[in-house]
Scaffold this motif. Sequence first.
Motif, short mmCIF file in Angstrom:
data_model
loop_
_atom_site.label_atom_id
_atom_site.label_comp_id
_atom_site.label_asym_id
_atom_site.label_seq_id
_atom_site.Cartn_x
_atom_site.Cartn_y
_atom_site.Cartn_z
N ASP A 104 -9.30 -18.00 -3.48
CA ASP A 104 -9.45 -18.13 -4.93
C ASP A 104 -8.17 -17.83 -5.68
O ASP A 104 -8.00 -18.26 -6.81
CB ASP A 104 -10.55 -17.19 -5.44
CG ASP A 104 -11.94 -17.68 -5.11
OD1 ASP A 104 -12.08 -18.88 -4.83
OD2 ASP A 104 -12.87 -16.85 -5.12
N LEU A 105 -7.30 -17.04 -5.09
CA LEU A 105 -6.12 -16.56 -5.77
C LEU A 105 -4.88 -17.30 -5.29
O LEU A 105 -4.66 -17.44 -4.09
CB LEU A 105 -5.94 -15.06 -5.54
CG LEU A 105 -4.74 -14.40 -6.26
CD1 LEU A 105 -4.94 -14.44 -7.77
CD2 LEU A 105 -4.56 -12.97 -5.80
N GLU A 106 -4.07 -17.77 -6.25
CA GLU A 106 -2.79 -18.40 -5.95
C GLU A 106 -1.67 -17.64 -6.64
O GLU A 106 -1.81 -17.23 -7.79
CB GLU A 106 -2.78 -19.86 -6.41
CG GLU A 106 -3.74 -20.74 -5.67
CD GLU A 106 -3.65 -22.20 -6.09
OE1 GLU A 106 -4.27 -23.04 -5.42
OE2 GLU A 106 -2.97 -22.49 -7.11
N PHE A 107 -0.58 -17.46 -5.92
CA PHE A 107 0.60 -16.78 -6.45
C PHE A 107 1.75 -17.76 -6.38
O PHE A 107 2.09 -18.27 -5.31
CB PHE A 107 0.90 -15.53 -5.62
CG PHE A 107 2.11 -14.78 -6.10
CD1 PHE A 107 2.02 -13.89 -7.15
CD2 PHE A 107 3.35 -14.97 -5.49
CE1 PHE A 107 3.14 -13.19 -7.59
CE2 PHE A 107 4.47 -14.29 -5.93
CZ PHE A 107 4.36 -13.39 -6.99
N SER A 108 2.37 -18.07 -7.54
CA SER A 108 3.42 -19.08 -7.63
C SER A 108 4.72 -18.48 -8.13
O SER A 108 4.72 -17.62 -9.02
CB SER A 108 2.99 -20.21 -8.58
OG SER A 108 1.78 -20.80 -8.17
N LEU A 109 5.81 -18.98 -7.58
CA LEU A 109 7.16 -18.59 -8.00
C LEU A 109 7.94 -19.88 -8.26
O LEU A 109 7.89 -20.80 -7.45
CB LEU A 109 7.85 -17.77 -6.90
CG LEU A 109 9.29 -17.32 -7.16
CD1 LEU A 109 9.36 -16.34 -8.33
CD2 LEU A 109 9.88 -16.69 -5.91
N TYR A 110 8.66 -19.93 -9.40
CA TYR A 110 9.36 -21.16 -9.73
C TYR A 110 10.68 -20.87 -10.45
O TYR A 110 10.91 -19.79 -10.99
CB TYR A 110 8.50 -22.08 -10.60
CG TYR A 110 8.04 -21.47 -11.90
CD1 TYR A 110 8.84 -21.48 -13.05
CD2 TYR A 110 6.76 -20.91 -12.02
CE1 TYR A 110 8.42 -20.94 -14.24
CE2 TYR A 110 6.34 -20.36 -13.22
CZ TYR A 110 7.16 -20.38 -14.33
OH TYR A 110 6.73 -19.84 -15.52
N SER A 111 11.54 -21.90 -10.46
CA SER A 111 12.75 -21.92 -11.27
C SER A 111 12.95 -23.37 -11.70
O SER A 111 12.10 -24.22 -11.43
CB SER A 111 13.95 -21.38 -10.49
OG SER A 111 15.08 -21.28 -11.34
N GLY A 112 14.06 -23.64 -12.37
CA GLY A 112 14.29 -25.01 -12.80
C GLY A 112 15.33 -25.08 -13.89
O GLY A 112 16.17 -24.20 -14.04
N TRP A 113 15.24 -26.14 -14.67
CA TRP A 113 16.18 -26.41 -15.74
C TRP A 113 15.49 -26.14 -17.07
O TRP A 113 14.52 -26.81 -17.42
CB TRP A 113 16.66 -27.86 -15.66
CG TRP A 113 17.66 -28.24 -16.72
CD1 TRP A 113 18.78 -27.55 -17.08
CD2 TRP A 113 17.63 -29.40 -17.55
NE1 TRP A 113 19.46 -28.21 -18.08
CE2 TRP A 113 18.76 -29.36 -18.39
CE3 TRP A 113 16.74 -30.49 -17.66
CZ2 TRP A 113 19.04 -30.34 -19.32
CZ3 TRP A 113 17.02 -31.48 -18.58
CH2 TRP A 113 18.17 -31.39 -19.41
#
Length: 223
Positions: free
Chosen positions: A27-36
Motif C-alpha cells: 500500500d505504501l510507496e516511497f519516491s525520490l526524484y530530481s529534475g529541471w
Amino acid sequence: MKTGRTSALIGLATAAALCAAPVAAQDLEFSLYSGWQTAPHSRVKGDYPGTGADFDALIGWDGKSFEMPPYYGIRGTWWRSENVGFGLEFTHTKVYAPDDEKAAIGFDDLEFTDGLNIVTANALYRWPNRWGSVTPYVGGGIGISVPHVDVDSTNGFETYELQYAGPAARLMAGASYDLTERVSVFGEYQFTYSSNDVDLEGEGSLQSDIKTNAVNFGVTLKF
C-alpha cells in the motif's frame, strides 16, 4: 519567526512521518526524484533592512537545478484503493535573483537556495497498467512553505536562516513504469505555488508569491 534547521532535516522528518504510518504491504510507496526546475518572474516587495524604506521590483528568478544544493523531492503515498491515494511530499526547490536585479533594489544576495522548501499533504489518482506496465497519474496538495532565507542588504544586514513563510500548493501529472513488483521509475510535470512572507535582519521584511515549474524523473520503492 522561528529558525534553526536545514532543509535536509525537513526532508528527513517528512520521510520519517511517511514511514511511521501503519499500512498494509504493497500500500505504501516511497519516491525520490530530481529534475529541471524553473521559476517565472514574481514581484518582491517589503521594508528595506535598517531604513524601513519600501522596495518593490519584478524579479526574474533563476532555478539552477543542478548546482549545489541540488533540486530534489521526496514523496510518500498510501494507496487506499486501486485508484486513490493520499500522502506527504517535501520538495527542495530553489530560486536565485539575477545579479543586476537584486543590486537595483539594494541587495548583495537575494535567494532561497538552501531550499524554497515546500511540504504538502497530497491526494492522487492513478490508472493502473493503463498501457501495459505504464500507470498514468495526477495529483495535488496543500501545505506550507519553509524557505531558507539568504538575503544580504548592501548596508550590512544579513539574514541567513530557515523560516515559516506561508501557505503552499502543488499540482502534478505523470506516468510510472514498473521495473519489478517492488520498483518503478516515473516522469512527471510538477507545479508549485508558495506565498512567502519573511523577516529580514534590521527590522526588514520581504514578500513574494513564487511559482515553480519542474520536469521530474525519479524512482519509487513499493512496500
